[in-house]
Write a protein that holds these residues in place. Structure first.
Motif, PDB file in Angstrom:
ATOM      1  N   LEU A  74       0.848  -1.179   0.000  1.00 42.47           N
ATOM      2  CA  LEU A  74       0.000   0.000   0.000  1.00 42.47           C
ATOM      3  C   LEU A  74       0.889   1.237   0.000  1.00 42.47           C
ATOM      4  CD1 LEU A  74      -2.779   1.532   0.700  1.00 42.47           C
ATOM      5  CD2 LEU A  74      -1.966   1.367   3.068  1.00 42.47           C
ATOM      6  N   ILE A  75       0.502   2.218  -0.772  1.00 46.26           N
ATOM      7  CA  ILE A  75       1.077   3.559  -0.675  1.00 46.26           C
ATOM      8  C   ILE A  75      -0.086   4.484  -0.351  1.00 46.26           C
ATOM      9  CG2 ILE A  75       2.220   5.457  -1.870  1.00 46.26           C
ATOM     10  CD1 ILE A  75       3.547   3.306  -3.665  1.00 46.26           C
ATOM     11  N   LEU A  76       0.030   5.222   0.738  1.00 46.96           N
ATOM     12  CA  LEU A  76      -0.996   6.164   1.179  1.00 46.96           C
ATOM     13  C   LEU A  76      -0.343   7.526   1.318  1.00 46.96           C
ATOM     14  CD1 LEU A  76      -3.815   6.890   2.359  1.00 46.96           C
ATOM     15  CD2 LEU A  76      -2.917   6.161   4.592  1.00 46.96           C
ATOM     16  N   ARG A  77      -0.901   8.503   0.632  1.00 45.68           N
ATOM     17  CA  ARG A  77      -0.330   9.842   0.623  1.00 45.68           C
ATOM     18  C   ARG A  77      -1.406  10.841   1.016  1.00 45.68           C
ATOM     19  NH1 ARG A  77       1.943  10.434  -4.996  1.00 45.68           N
ATOM     20  NH2 ARG A  77       3.479   9.015  -4.141  1.00 45.68           N
ATOM     21  N   GLY A  78      -1.019  11.889   1.730  1.00 44.13           N
ATOM     22  CA  GLY A  78      -1.971  12.931   2.088  1.00 44.13           C
ATOM     23  C   GLY A  78      -1.332  13.965   2.985  1.00 44.13           C
ATOM     24  N   GLU A  79      -2.189  14.683   3.698  1.00 47.05           N
ATOM     25  CA  GLU A  79      -1.740  15.702   4.652  1.00 47.05           C
ATOM     26  C   GLU A  79      -2.232  15.305   6.035  1.00 47.05           C
ATOM     27  OE1 GLU A  79      -3.627  19.207   3.197  1.00 47.05           O
ATOM     28  OE2 GLU A  79      -2.491  19.210   1.344  1.00 47.05           O
ATOM     29  N   ALA A  80      -1.417  15.532   7.030  1.00 45.56           N
ATOM     30  CA  ALA A  80      -1.802  15.214   8.406  1.00 45.56           C
ATOM     31  C   ALA A  80      -2.807  16.237   8.906  1.00 45.56           C
ATOM     32  CB  ALA A  80      -0.569  15.195   9.307  1.00 45.56           C
ATOM     33  N   GLY A  81      -3.946  15.743   9.343  1.00 36.99           N
ATOM     34  CA  GLY A  81      -4.934  16.588  10.016  1.00 36.99           C
ATOM     35  C   GLY A  81      -4.658  16.519  11.503  1.00 36.99           C
ATOM     36  N   LEU A  82      -4.227  17.610  12.074  1.00 34.40           N
ATOM     37  CA  LEU A  82      -3.742  17.614  13.458  1.00 34.40           C
ATOM     38  C   LEU A  82      -4.826  17.972  14.469  1.00 34.40           C
ATOM     39  CD1 LEU A  82      -0.316  19.383  12.830  1.00 34.40           C
ATOM     40  CD2 LEU A  82      -0.864  16.944  12.717  1.00 34.40           C
ATOM     41  N   ASP A  83      -6.093  17.801  14.105  1.00 27.69           N
ATOM     42  CA  ASP A  83      -7.181  18.243  14.974  1.00 27.69           C
ATOM     43  C   ASP A  83      -7.474  17.326  16.154  1.00 27.69           C
ATOM     44  OD1 ASP A  83      -8.052  16.409  13.093  1.00 27.69           O
ATOM     45  OD2 ASP A  83      -9.845  17.500  12.557  1.00 27.69           O
TER      46      ASP A  83
END
Length: 136
Positions: A74-83
């Protein structure tokens, strides 16, 4: 199986998977082993005392990879949601998981124990012959 279920299966079927961050053009990769789903988002946990939390605050771009023998990777890419807004059940599961690895926290609501999600995710399941996007 929906996209999040597929991603969770790849992340939770192995003892460890890897999360990459990048600060000042320097990649940082480390093993992770907790993942959960809530409200259509994938969540991970760490601590505010760890370098990864500081790195995420500087640059929220992340990439994770997990190789599940016999199934590809698996490759998973995104932005960290720090909420950090997970349910009590996920907070307890993350606490139990990390303390099971030998980490120490005062409880599931210890303020140093934090959760982050994957925002704007893109994912692929890969093998040696092809890359298949995961519908999210």
């Amino acid at each position: 199986m929906n996209g999040n279920e597929t991603i969770l299966q790849y992340l939770t079927s192995v003892p460890a998977w890897y999360l990459a961050t990048s600060v000042n053009d320097q990649p940082h990769v480390r093993p992770f082993s907790f993942a959960a789903e809530q409200d259509g988002r994938i969540w991970f946990c760490t601590a505010t005392t760890k370098d990864v939390w500081e790195e995420l605050a500087i640059n929220r771009n992340i990439e994770a990879t997990s190789w599940w023998p016999g199934h590809g990777w698996l490759i998973l890419r995104g932005e960290a949601g720090l909420d950090d807004r997970v349910s009590d059940d996920i907070r307890q599961a993350g606490y139990d998981h990390l303390t099971g690895l030998g980490e120490h926290y005062e409880g599931p609501n210890d303020p140093t124990l934090v959760f982050f999600s994957v925002e704007n995710p893109q994912a692929w399941i890969c093998n040696h012959d092809e890359w298949k996007p995961v519908a999210l």
